[in-house]
Design a protein around this motif. Structure first.
Motif, PDB file in Angstrom:
ATOM      1  N   ALA A 124     -59.473  13.723 -50.878  1.00 38.80           N
ATOM      2  CA  ALA A 124     -58.621  12.694 -50.278  1.00 38.80           C
ATOM      3  C   ALA A 124     -59.326  12.119 -49.064  1.00 38.80           C
ATOM      4  O   ALA A 124     -59.792  12.872 -48.195  1.00 38.80           O
ATOM      5  N   LEU A 125     -59.438  10.805 -48.997  1.00 37.47           N
ATOM      6  CA  LEU A 125     -59.987  10.104 -47.839  1.00 37.47           C
ATOM      7  C   LEU A 125     -58.830   9.411 -47.119  1.00 37.47           C
ATOM      8  O   LEU A 125     -58.176   8.542 -47.698  1.00 37.47           O
ATOM      9  N   ILE A 126     -58.576   9.801 -45.879  1.00 34.52           N
ATOM     10  CA  ILE A 126     -57.490   9.209 -45.085  1.00 34.52           C
ATOM     11  C   ILE A 126     -58.129   8.354 -43.999  1.00 34.52           C
ATOM     12  O   ILE A 126     -58.805   8.860 -43.097  1.00 34.52           O
ATOM     13  N   ASP A 127     -57.919   7.045 -44.077  1.00 36.50           N
ATOM     14  CA  ASP A 127     -58.656   6.118 -43.221  1.00 36.50           C
ATOM     15  C   ASP A 127     -57.835   4.845 -42.966  1.00 36.50           C
ATOM     16  O   ASP A 127     -57.398   4.203 -43.928  1.00 36.50           O
ATOM     17  N   PRO A 128     -57.615   4.472 -41.693  1.00 37.59           N
ATOM     18  CA  PRO A 128     -57.939   5.213 -40.478  1.00 37.59           C
ATOM     19  C   PRO A 128     -56.867   6.259 -40.186  1.00 37.59           C
ATOM     20  O   PRO A 128     -55.661   5.951 -40.182  1.00 37.59           O
ATOM     21  N   ALA A 129     -57.298   7.477 -39.937  1.00 41.35           N
ATOM     22  CA  ALA A 129     -56.363   8.584 -39.805  1.00 41.35           C
ATOM     23  C   ALA A 129     -55.457   8.447 -38.588  1.00 41.35           C
ATOM     24  O   ALA A 129     -54.357   9.004 -38.568  1.00 41.35           O
ATOM     25  N   ASP A 130     -55.897   7.704 -37.569  1.00 43.28           N
ATOM     26  CA  ASP A 130     -55.069   7.563 -36.365  1.00 43.28           C
ATOM     27  C   ASP A 130     -53.823   6.722 -36.624  1.00 43.28           C
ATOM     28  O   ASP A 130     -52.952   6.621 -35.757  1.00 43.28           O
ATOM     29  N   ARG A 131     -53.716   6.124 -37.819  1.00 45.49           N
ATOM     30  CA  ARG A 131     -52.514   5.360 -38.156  1.00 45.49           C
ATOM     31  C   ARG A 131     -51.417   6.236 -38.759  1.00 45.49           C
ATOM     32  O   ARG A 131     -50.364   5.716 -39.138  1.00 45.49           O
ATOM     33  N   LEU A 132     -51.666   7.530 -38.900  1.00 48.39           N
ATOM     34  CA  LEU A 132     -50.597   8.427 -39.337  1.00 48.39           C
ATOM     35  C   LEU A 132     -49.477   8.400 -38.305  1.00 48.39           C
ATOM     36  O   LEU A 132     -49.715   8.561 -37.108  1.00 48.39           O
ATOM     37  N   ASN A 133     -48.240   8.181 -38.758  1.00 48.62           N
ATOM     38  CA  ASN A 133     -47.128   8.263 -37.813  1.00 48.62           C
ATOM     39  C   ASN A 133     -46.682   9.719 -37.697  1.00 48.62           C
ATOM     40  O   ASN A 133     -47.245  10.612 -38.342  1.00 48.62           O
ATOM     41  N   ALA A 134     -45.690   9.973 -36.879  1.00 49.19           N
ATOM     42  CA  ALA A 134     -45.287  11.354 -36.615  1.00 49.19           C
ATOM     43  C   ALA A 134     -44.863  12.072 -37.892  1.00 49.19           C
ATOM     44  O   ALA A 134     -45.239  13.232 -38.131  1.00 49.19           O
ATOM     45  N   ALA A 135     -44.103  11.390 -38.728  1.00 53.85           N
ATOM     46  CA  ALA A 135     -43.609  12.020 -39.956  1.00 53.85           C
ATOM     47  C   ALA A 135     -44.736  12.284 -40.946  1.00 53.85           C
ATOM     48  O   ALA A 135     -44.815  13.366 -41.551  1.00 53.85           O
ATOM     49  N   SER A 136     -45.628  11.302 -41.123  1.00 56.88           N
ATOM     50  CA  SER A 136     -46.715  11.483 -42.089  1.00 56.88           C
ATOM     51  C   SER A 136     -47.723  12.518 -41.597  1.00 56.88           C
ATOM     52  O   SER A 136     -48.278  13.284 -42.391  1.00 56.88           O
ATOM     53  N   ALA A 137     -47.958  12.569 -40.280  1.00 54.06           N
ATOM     54  CA  ALA A 137     -48.856  13.592 -39.727  1.00 54.06           C
ATOM     55  C   ALA A 137     -48.273  14.981 -39.955  1.00 54.06           C
ATOM     56  O   ALA A 137     -49.002  15.926 -40.288  1.00 54.06           O
ATOM     57  N   ASN A 138     -46.972  15.112 -39.781  1.00 51.92           N
ATOM     58  CA  ASN A 138     -46.332  16.409 -39.986  1.00 51.92           C
ATOM     59  C   ASN A 138     -46.401  16.839 -41.446  1.00 51.92           C
ATOM     60  O   ASN A 138     -46.619  18.022 -41.757  1.00 51.92           O
TER      61      ASN A 138
END
Length: 342
Positions: A124-138
């Motif tokens: 899995a390539l997650i890009d740009p990872a800093d765009r994960l919101n709180a729910a998706s990061a969790n």
């Protein structure tokens, strides 16, 4: 920014050769982390590295140096962007928000429970990872805490500090440094004509891919024209509101980068006629003349506003109003100083 697929996929970029070797050594010794975080400034090859690694892991017969063979069935599927064991996660281009929603991460986790269907890995390539919101990061955190043995999750970002500490701590962090100018120019040789390569590399803050792909002659000409407008505001020869409308048409994020660079150069030139570095060396004379007539303290305050505005430009703030406010303040900085001189 730069797309990995615009570059040849038969070798790592020269300044990333040691990083690539280290990742391959970790892979073959069974020490490659299931979560990898690749960070670094724009245009230095993060995405190319992540793409190379994904192809290497999915290839049926990689070379001794880890590069995908390009011929097997898995490589053909990768070229056709249809490999079932490669997942790409990013913001929805059709959504108003530029965040990565929780639904995207849930789909990643649920897609075969990260179990490969034909290759040895599920990547899995997650890009740009800093765009994960709180729910998706969790949601992603739960997978990083207990990853399946065949899962490899690669996060790519220019702003690792925006990721939760819990995510960063569960990834092997590969920080990509800006390459030495000599090595970057050697790679750019033949790709950008003559002396323009050195200028474009400097304007790209040393990032070779930005110099090659983003900073073409048209963009440099546009930057030169907008610097002329910036100086015209200082001399009272251009309406700040009209100029801000042009700035907004360029794109707030890009223009605010230019504006910050001009103000930093002005402050450098206000201290010395021969600073060790300029972000706009091709406009030393015009900026030097302007530096002699501004109030450094006021210019520094404006610079701080510009730097804060670069963050606001990524939110729901009205970019046109933001740029108008900055252009008016820039005019006032010069008007106040001019009145003091008189």
């Amino acid at each position: 920014m730069t797309k990995a697929t615009e570059l040849a996929m038969d070798a790592p970029l020269p300044w990333l050769a040691d990083v690539w070797s280290g990742l391959q050594l970790a892979r073959w010794s069974g020490r490659l982390a299931h979560g990898l975080l690749i960070s670094g400034s724009a245009g230095i090859g993060k995405r190319h590295l992540g793409e190379l690694l994904a192809r290497s892991l999915l290839c049926h017969d990689p070379a001794a140096n880890g590069i995908a063979c390009g011929q097997c069935g898995d490589c053909r599927l990768l070229r056709g962007e249809s490999h079932p064991d490669l997942m790409r996660v990013g913001p929805d281009p059709e959504a108003k928000s530029d965040e990565i929603p929780i639904a995207a991460v849930r789909a990643l986790v649920e897609r075969g429970a990260l179990t490969p269907s034909r290759a040895a890995w599920k990547v899995a390539l997650i890009d740009p990872a800093d765009r994960l919101n709180a729910a998706s990061a969790n949601a992603l955190l739960k997978t990083l805490e207990e990853p399946p043995g065949t899962a490899f999750i690669c996060l790519i970002t220019e702003q690792p500090g925006r990721l939760p500490a819990t995510i960063r701590s569960r990834c092997q962090h590969v920080r990509i440094a800006t390459p030495h100018p000599g090595k970057a120019l050697e790679w750019l040789d033949g790709k950008i004509p003559g002396a323009r390569a050195a200028l474009r590399l400097q304007l790209a803050y040393g990032a070779p891919l930005r110099a090659l792909i983003e900073l073409d002659d048209a963009l440099i000409r546009q930057r030169r024209e907008r610097l002329a407008g910036f100086i015209a505001i200082a001399h009272g020869e251009q309406d700040p509101i009209a100029e801000a409308a042009i700035w907004n048409g360029i794109g707030p994020r890009r223009f605010l980068e230019w504006l910050a660079a001009w103000l930093i150069d002005l402050l450098r030139l206000a201290v010395t006629d021969d600073p060790a570095r300029l972000d706009s060396p091709d406009h030393r004379d015009s900026l030097g003349e302007l530096a002699g007539r501004i109030d450094p303290a006021a210019a520094h305050r404006l610079l701080q506003r510009v730097l804060r505005s670069r963050l606001l430009a990524e939110t729901s703030a009205n970019p046109q109003l933001l740029l108008e406010s900055l252009s008016i303040e820039w005019r006032r900085v010069n008007a106040v100083h001019a009145s003091r001189r008189s």
